[in-house]
Motif scaffolding. Sequence first.
Motif, PDB file in Angstrom:
ATOM      1  N   GLY A 264       5.248  13.104 -10.680  1.00 30.59           N
ATOM      2  CA  GLY A 264       6.686  13.070 -10.434  1.00 30.59           C
ATOM      3  C   GLY A 264       7.315  11.734 -10.735  1.00 30.59           C
ATOM      4  O   GLY A 264       8.518  11.541 -10.518  1.00 30.59           O
ATOM      5  N   VAL A 265       6.519  10.802 -11.232  1.00 31.48           N
ATOM      6  CA  VAL A 265       7.010   9.454 -11.561  1.00 31.48           C
ATOM      7  C   VAL A 265       7.300   9.385 -13.050  1.00 31.48           C
ATOM      8  O   VAL A 265       6.434   9.677 -13.873  1.00 31.48           O
TER       9      VAL A 265
ATOM     10  N   PHE B  90      -0.031  22.269   3.299  1.00 33.67           N
ATOM     11  CA  PHE B  90       0.127  23.355   2.330  1.00 33.67           C
ATOM     12  C   PHE B  90       1.417  24.141   2.554  1.00 33.67           C
ATOM     13  O   PHE B  90       1.793  24.963   1.712  1.00 33.67           O
ATOM     14  N   THR B  91       2.104  23.903   3.666  1.00 33.53           N
ATOM     15  CA  THR B  91       3.365  24.591   3.928  1.00 33.53           C
ATOM     16  C   THR B  91       4.560  23.807   3.400  1.00 33.53           C
ATOM     17  O   THR B  91       5.692  24.300   3.454  1.00 33.53           O
ATOM     18  N   TYR B  92       4.341  22.601   2.879  1.00 35.04           N
ATOM     19  CA  TYR B  92       5.425  21.738   2.421  1.00 35.04           C
ATOM     20  C   TYR B  92       5.724  21.973   0.944  1.00 35.04           C
ATOM     21  O   TYR B  92       4.844  22.357   0.171  1.00 35.04           O
ATOM     22  N   GLU B  93       6.939  21.695   0.553  1.00 38.44           N
ATOM     23  CA  GLU B  93       7.340  21.809  -0.844  1.00 38.44           C
ATOM     24  C   GLU B  93       6.731  20.677  -1.661  1.00 38.44           C
ATOM     25  O   GLU B  93       6.838  19.510  -1.291  1.00 38.44           O
ATOM     26  N   GLU B  94       6.104  21.014  -2.775  1.00 33.03           N
ATOM     27  CA  GLU B  94       5.458  20.022  -3.631  1.00 33.03           C
ATOM     28  C   GLU B  94       6.467  19.047  -4.223  1.00 33.03           C
ATOM     29  O   GLU B  94       6.181  17.854  -4.369  1.00 33.03           O
ATOM     30  N   GLU B  95       7.647  19.510  -4.549  1.00 29.03           N
ATOM     31  CA  GLU B  95       8.656  18.639  -5.162  1.00 29.03           C
ATOM     32  C   GLU B  95       9.017  17.476  -4.255  1.00 29.03           C
ATOM     33  O   GLU B  95       9.263  16.365  -4.723  1.00 29.03           O
ATOM     34  N   GLU B  96       9.054  17.720  -2.945  1.00 24.74           N
ATOM     35  CA  GLU B  96       9.376  16.655  -2.000  1.00 24.74           C
ATOM     36  C   GLU B  96       8.274  15.598  -1.976  1.00 24.74           C
ATOM     37  O   GLU B  96       8.542  14.398  -1.869  1.00 24.74           O
TER      38      GLU B  96
ATOM     39  N   ALA C  19       7.867  12.812  -4.950  1.00 28.36           N
ATOM     40  CA  ALA C  19       8.712  11.622  -4.939  1.00 28.36           C
ATOM     41  C   ALA C  19       8.382  10.675  -3.790  1.00 28.36           C
ATOM     42  O   ALA C  19       9.065   9.669  -3.600  1.00 28.36           O
ATOM     43  N   ASP C  20       7.335  10.983  -3.035  1.00 27.13           N
ATOM     44  CA  ASP C  20       6.996  10.202  -1.841  1.00 27.13           C
ATOM     45  C   ASP C  20       5.994   9.097  -2.214  1.00 27.13           C
ATOM     46  O   ASP C  20       4.779   9.256  -2.075  1.00 27.13           O
ATOM     47  N   GLU C  21       6.517   7.970  -2.666  1.00 28.09           N
ATOM     48  CA  GLU C  21       5.652   6.887  -3.148  1.00 28.09           C
ATOM     49  C   GLU C  21       4.692   6.386  -2.085  1.00 28.09           C
ATOM     50  O   GLU C  21       3.504   6.180  -2.350  1.00 28.09           O
ATOM     51  N   ALA C  22       5.195   6.180  -0.879  1.00 36.13           N
ATOM     52  CA  ALA C  22       4.359   5.596   0.178  1.00 36.13           C
ATOM     53  C   ALA C  22       3.115   6.422   0.444  1.00 36.13           C
ATOM     54  O   ALA C  22       2.004   5.880   0.563  1.00 36.13           O
ATOM     55  N   HIS C  23       3.277   7.735   0.503  1.00 37.65           N
ATOM     56  CA  HIS C  23       2.134   8.579   0.841  1.00 37.65           C
ATOM     57  C   HIS C  23       1.252   8.893  -0.358  1.00 37.65           C
ATOM     58  O   HIS C  23       0.064   9.184  -0.192  1.00 37.65           O
ATOM     59  N   ILE C  24       1.797   8.819  -1.564  1.00 37.95           N
ATOM     60  CA  ILE C  24       0.934   8.875  -2.753  1.00 37.95           C
ATOM     61  C   ILE C  24       0.032   7.651  -2.771  1.00 37.95           C
ATOM     62  O   ILE C  24      -1.173   7.737  -3.012  1.00 37.95           O
ATOM     63  N   ARG C  25       0.627   6.503  -2.479  1.00 34.92           N
ATOM     64  CA  ARG C  25      -0.131   5.246  -2.491  1.00 34.92           C
ATOM     65  C   ARG C  25      -1.194   5.195  -1.403  1.00 34.92           C
ATOM     66  O   ARG C  25      -2.207   4.518  -1.560  1.00 34.92           O
TER      67      ARG C  25
END
Length: 348
Positions: free
Chosen positions: A148-149, A111-117, A120-126
């Motif tokens: 974001g895709v 929850f401390t990370y930026e959502e925009e980053e 774009a993180d395909e590996a961790h979305i998958r």
Amino acid sequence: MNRREACKMISFILIFLLLLTGVSYIVRTNGHVKNRFAGFYAEEKNSIDVLMFGASTVGTSFSPGYMWGEFGFTSYPLSSNAQRPKAIKYLLEEGYKYQSPEVVVIELRMFTYEEEEMKADEAHIREVTDNMRFSLQRLKTVRNLTDGVEGFEAKLPYHFDIMKYHSNWGMFFLKDELQKVAYRKADLHKGFEHQEQILFHDVKQDGYVATEERIAIPKEQEEILRDLLSYLKENNQKALFVVSPMIYDDEYFAKMNYIKDIVEQEGFQYLNMNEVLDYNFATDFLDGAHSNILGAKKCSELLGEVLSQEYGLTDKRDKEGYDSWDKSYKAFMEIYNEVNDNKEKYEI
């Protein structure tokens, strides 16, 4: 086309889709997260007392087998590496299809990370979408996590992940992967990822340094957190929000204080393990952000105590039908004792 021909055509399509689904499950990339989710689907329906969500630290810090052996309740993580907070509600909805947890545990690091980053993180979305069974809930999750895709063609492989993994035919030569044709295979460790190495033995930091400062988390993450809290309240779901051990700066923990205020204002419990845990920064970490099995025992002990004492979970150790949980506890203790008794062997 007459009725008989139509029935044949429908039967062919259904068989084809069934076979395609099984093939898709097998060729998905193997590893801890795949084993964890397939293990979840293999658990008996409505047998899990506690569901846990969050990033990789959940899988390395909290052992369901150990907590079972010490406290007698069942638990299971639906965690993945760098799991987006946005994914938690959809995974909880997926969990509700199979289990009726008394409590859910949510680890707060991401929850401390930026959502925009993370968009774009395909590996961790998958790691979330590729490890769910095909269902309407999965379609909903894919739709919301691929915000974001851009473009239909780019999003399509998330829905039909065999388009991504169609060349992974080597999985058909692995017995463990063939057994996941229905995307369910019992996991001895109940989703726990035991780390045996002690990589952080030369750390100079003595411990956690507290701060009373508050720093706002990213706006989108706050909106996601508040939406999640509303969802939990609407479903009368008990929840515990935790911060697992981590070496970080004051700004990180100031953001956690900000989250604490929001969580407690909504009537939920917050537990920062860094504040109360007797954690050895030199021997209990794998890498400064993830516990090894020595640290996992301490984290699991604390979490188990809080859950059993403050949430009224029933001790089921005297009941029949929990042999797999006894085996999981035994497996954890065997690995723990080996590492604890031979620390120098595991320092790298």
